[in-house]
Design a protein around this motif. Structure first.
Motif, mmCIF file in Angstrom:
data_model
loop_
_atom_site.group_PDB
_atom_site.id
_atom_site.type_symbol
_atom_site.label_atom_id
_atom_site.label_comp_id
_atom_site.label_asym_id
_atom_site.label_seq_id
_atom_site.Cartn_x
_atom_site.Cartn_y
_atom_site.Cartn_z
ATOM 1 N N ASN A 8 -1.743 -14.717 -13.365
ATOM 2 C CA ASN A 8 -2.867 -13.943 -12.126
ATOM 3 C C ASN A 8 -3.325 -12.937 -12.963
ATOM 4 O OD1 ASN A 8 -1.983 -15.585 -10.147
ATOM 5 N ND2 ASN A 8 -0.122 -14.610 -9.634
ATOM 6 N N ALA A 9 -2.938 -12.031 -13.502
ATOM 7 C CA ALA A 9 -3.495 -10.832 -14.975
ATOM 8 C C ALA A 9 -4.451 -11.482 -15.285
ATOM 9 C CB ALA A 9 -2.136 -10.664 -15.475
ATOM 10 N N LEU A 10 -4.409 -12.862 -16.160
ATOM 11 C CA LEU A 10 -4.836 -12.770 -16.847
ATOM 12 C C LEU A 10 -6.461 -13.313 -16.231
ATOM 13 C CD1 LEU A 10 -6.227 -13.880 -19.884
ATOM 14 C CD2 LEU A 10 -5.570 -16.184 -19.023
ATOM 15 N N LEU A 11 -6.141 -14.371 -15.131
ATOM 16 C CA LEU A 11 -7.217 -13.848 -14.091
ATOM 17 C C LEU A 11 -8.237 -13.072 -13.516
ATOM 18 C CD1 LEU A 11 -6.140 -17.448 -12.641
ATOM 19 C CD2 LEU A 11 -7.685 -17.545 -14.104
ATOM 20 N N LYS A 12 -7.610 -12.375 -13.401
ATOM 21 C CA LYS A 12 -8.451 -11.001 -12.637
ATOM 22 C C LYS A 12 -8.932 -10.526 -13.542
ATOM 23 C CE LYS A 12 -5.405 -10.669 -8.859
ATOM 24 N NZ LYS A 12 -4.316 -9.427 -7.998
ATOM 25 N N ALA A 13 -8.779 -9.971 -14.715
ATOM 26 C CA ALA A 13 -9.290 -9.807 -16.189
ATOM 27 C C ALA A 13 -10.286 -10.031 -16.155
ATOM 28 C CB ALA A 13 -8.048 -9.705 -17.353
ATOM 29 N N ILE A 14 -10.657 -11.291 -16.227
ATOM 30 C CA ILE A 14 -11.509 -11.824 -16.492
ATOM 31 C C ILE A 14 -13.323 -11.241 -16.058
ATOM 32 C CG2 ILE A 14 -12.924 -14.214 -16.113
ATOM 33 C CD1 ILE A 14 -10.776 -15.542 -16.273
ATOM 34 N N PRO A 15 -13.259 -10.644 -14.923
ATOM 35 C CA PRO A 15 -14.366 -9.644 -14.935
ATOM 36 C C PRO A 15 -15.058 -8.917 -15.618
ATOM 37 C CG PRO A 15 -13.441 -10.957 -12.851
ATOM 38 C CD PRO A 15 -12.538 -11.097 -13.757
ATOM 39 N N ARG A 16 -13.561 -8.208 -16.163
ATOM 40 C CA ARG A 16 -13.594 -6.756 -16.515
ATOM 41 C C ARG A 16 -14.210 -7.487 -18.409
ATOM 42 N NH1 ARG A 16 -9.248 -3.000 -14.465
ATOM 43 N NH2 ARG A 16 -8.825 -3.371 -12.433
ATOM 44 N N GLY A 49 -6.544 -3.999 -23.665
ATOM 45 C CA GLY A 49 -6.172 -3.036 -23.293
ATOM 46 C C GLY A 49 -6.468 -3.104 -22.214
ATOM 47 N N THR A 50 -8.051 -4.211 -21.546
ATOM 48 C CA THR A 50 -7.845 -4.676 -19.866
ATOM 49 C C THR A 50 -7.401 -5.311 -19.774
ATOM 50 O OG1 THR A 50 -10.303 -4.427 -21.031
ATOM 51 C CG2 THR A 50 -10.052 -5.973 -18.799
ATOM 52 N N VAL A 51 -6.232 -6.767 -20.524
ATOM 53 C CA VAL A 51 -5.727 -7.789 -20.356
ATOM 54 C C VAL A 51 -4.038 -6.322 -19.845
ATOM 55 C CG1 VAL A 51 -4.220 -9.616 -20.417
ATOM 56 C CG2 VAL A 51 -6.413 -9.055 -21.275
ATOM 57 N N LEU A 52 -3.401 -5.766 -20.633
ATOM 58 C CA LEU A 52 -2.582 -4.966 -20.037
ATOM 59 C C LEU A 52 -2.692 -4.150 -19.088
ATOM 60 C CD1 LEU A 52 -1.043 -3.408 -24.036
ATOM 61 C CD2 LEU A 52 -0.615 -5.560 -22.472
ATOM 62 N N GLU A 53 -3.999 -3.460 -18.722
ATOM 63 C CA GLU A 53 -4.172 -2.740 -17.500
ATOM 64 C C GLU A 53 -4.058 -3.252 -17.121
ATOM 65 O OE1 GLU A 53 -7.766 -0.376 -15.153
ATOM 66 O OE2 GLU A 53 -7.891 -1.098 -17.364
ATOM 67 N N VAL A 54 -4.359 -4.756 -16.081
ATOM 68 C CA VAL A 54 -4.438 -5.665 -14.972
ATOM 69 C C VAL A 54 -3.190 -6.521 -15.301
ATOM 70 C CG1 VAL A 54 -4.798 -7.400 -14.139
ATOM 71 C CG2 VAL A 54 -6.579 -5.992 -14.691
ATOM 72 N N MET A 55 -2.154 -6.879 -16.115
ATOM 73 C CA MET A 55 -0.744 -6.641 -16.180
ATOM 74 C C MET A 55 -0.092 -5.894 -15.617
ATOM 75 S SD MET A 55 -0.316 -9.158 -20.002
ATOM 76 C CE MET A 55 2.140 -9.150 -18.694
ATOM 77 N N ALA A 56 -0.314 -4.380 -16.202
ATOM 78 C CA ALA A 56 0.112 -2.983 -15.059
ATOM 79 C C ALA A 56 -0.132 -2.987 -14.072
ATOM 80 C CB ALA A 56 0.541 -2.054 -16.146
ATOM 81 N N ASP A 57 -1.173 -3.296 -13.086
ATOM 82 C CA ASP A 57 -0.921 -3.662 -11.573
ATOM 83 C C ASP A 57 -0.677 -4.723 -11.135
ATOM 84 O OD1 ASP A 57 -3.394 -1.236 -12.249
ATOM 85 O OD2 ASP A 57 -5.260 -2.472 -12.255
ATOM 86 N N GLU A 58 -0.195 -5.895 -11.365
ATOM 87 C CA GLU A 58 -0.110 -6.741 -11.376
ATOM 88 C C GLU A 58 2.012 -6.627 -10.929
ATOM 89 O OE1 GLU A 58 -0.883 -9.920 -9.906
ATOM 90 O OE2 GLU A 58 -2.827 -8.983 -9.723
ATOM 91 N N HIS A 59 2.410 -5.769 -12.581
ATOM 92 C CA HIS A 59 3.230 -5.762 -11.957
ATOM 93 C C HIS A 59 3.749 -4.625 -10.792
ATOM 94 C CE1 HIS A 59 5.754 -7.505 -15.447
ATOM 95 N NE2 HIS A 59 4.155 -7.497 -15.990
#
Length: 276
Positions: free
Chosen positions: A130-138, A223-233
């Protein structure tokens, strides 16, 4: 009649949510993955027959499991609004395609994708996807900027180095492939030393390119993926604590103090108005 249906559905819910059942499903998925790998080897006929029977049993198990999950859901429409449920259903339905005739290749390929069901069964893996999919646009904007840099350097390389090695720098498209090799550090020094025999300062070209691609843009991707993963967590943590999971960030101490001050001011105004 309605009561018996409700009791049956509750029983299916208990089965679906039980850790033993979830563990059994994960175990069958792993066995299915090992079965796919075993079929790629040259095996005796008796073993192939046993593996075929085992594959049929796994297919039936997955079909029963998805039916249990469907019947256990409170809303059948809501069941198919969940992307993971749709994904699992498609994989299971695809596995039911007969492996005979012209559908042999398609059936084998769809059975390979059964391994991906492990992602839908493990919450931690679902969180990563889910984090990877949400990070794709960025990441898309970063990739676009990377392509611009690649294209500029490829054009420069084709202009400067095509006479040195036409196989590596003959045109822009070939130069892009060469730069991808440089960006992945695949014997890039051999490419650099070859051009340095003619242009001694060409090392600047490679160092700056690697600095942009490997050190800046790739770290921006991470950094983008980590940021989205932090939001998902944070969203998952809010859900587990019964808090709002609308994607908003938790209020900071400064925001809370500001809100308290505004409440006190409002209270003072109301008190003053009542006195007058």
């Amino acid at each position: 009649m309605t009561l018996s249906i409700s009791l049956f559905q509750n029983q299916l819910k208990r089965i679906d949510s039980s850790k033993m059942f979830q563990g059994l499903v994960i175990s069958v998925i792993i066995i299915s993955a090992l079965l796919i790998g075993a079929k790629t080897h040259d095996l005796p006929t008796q073993v192939i027959t046993v593996l075929a029977l085992l594959d049929m049993g796994i297919t039936i198990f997955f079909a029963v499991e998805i039916v249990i999950r469907y019947l256990a859901s409170d809303s059948k429409k809501q069941f198919f609004k969940n992307g993971w449920n749709i994904f699992d259903s498609l994989i299971v339905i695809g596995s039911l395609i007969p492996a005979g005739g012209s559908g042999v290749l398609l059936a084998r390929l769809l059975r390979v994708f059964r391994v991906l069901r492990l992602v839908s069964m493990v919450p931690e893996l679902r969180l990563l996807i889910n984090a990877l999919l949400k990070a794709i646009p960025r990441m898309g904007y970063i990739a676009l900027l990377m392509f611009v840099i690649f294209y500029i350097y490829a054009a420069i390389g084709s202009i400067l180095f095509s006479d040195i090695n036409e196989f590596l720098w003959g045109d822009v498209s070939i130069s892009l492939l060469t730069l991808f090799r440089v960006a992945t550090f695949e014997d890039w020094t051999d490419v650099m030393y070859e051009t340095m025999t003619v242009y001694s300062m060409s090392w600047i070209y490679y160092i700056t390119f690697i600095f942009f691609t490997a050190f800046i843009f790739l770290n921006m991707m991470v950094g983008t993926v980590l940021e989205v993963m932090a939001d998902e967590h944070e969203i998952e943590r809010a859900k587990s604590h019964g808090e709002s999971a609308d994607g908003g960030e938790p209020a900071s101490r400064a925001q809370i103090e500001q809100l308290q001050a505004q409440v006190l001011e409002l209270k003072a105004l109301i008190t003053e108005k009542n006195k007058t």
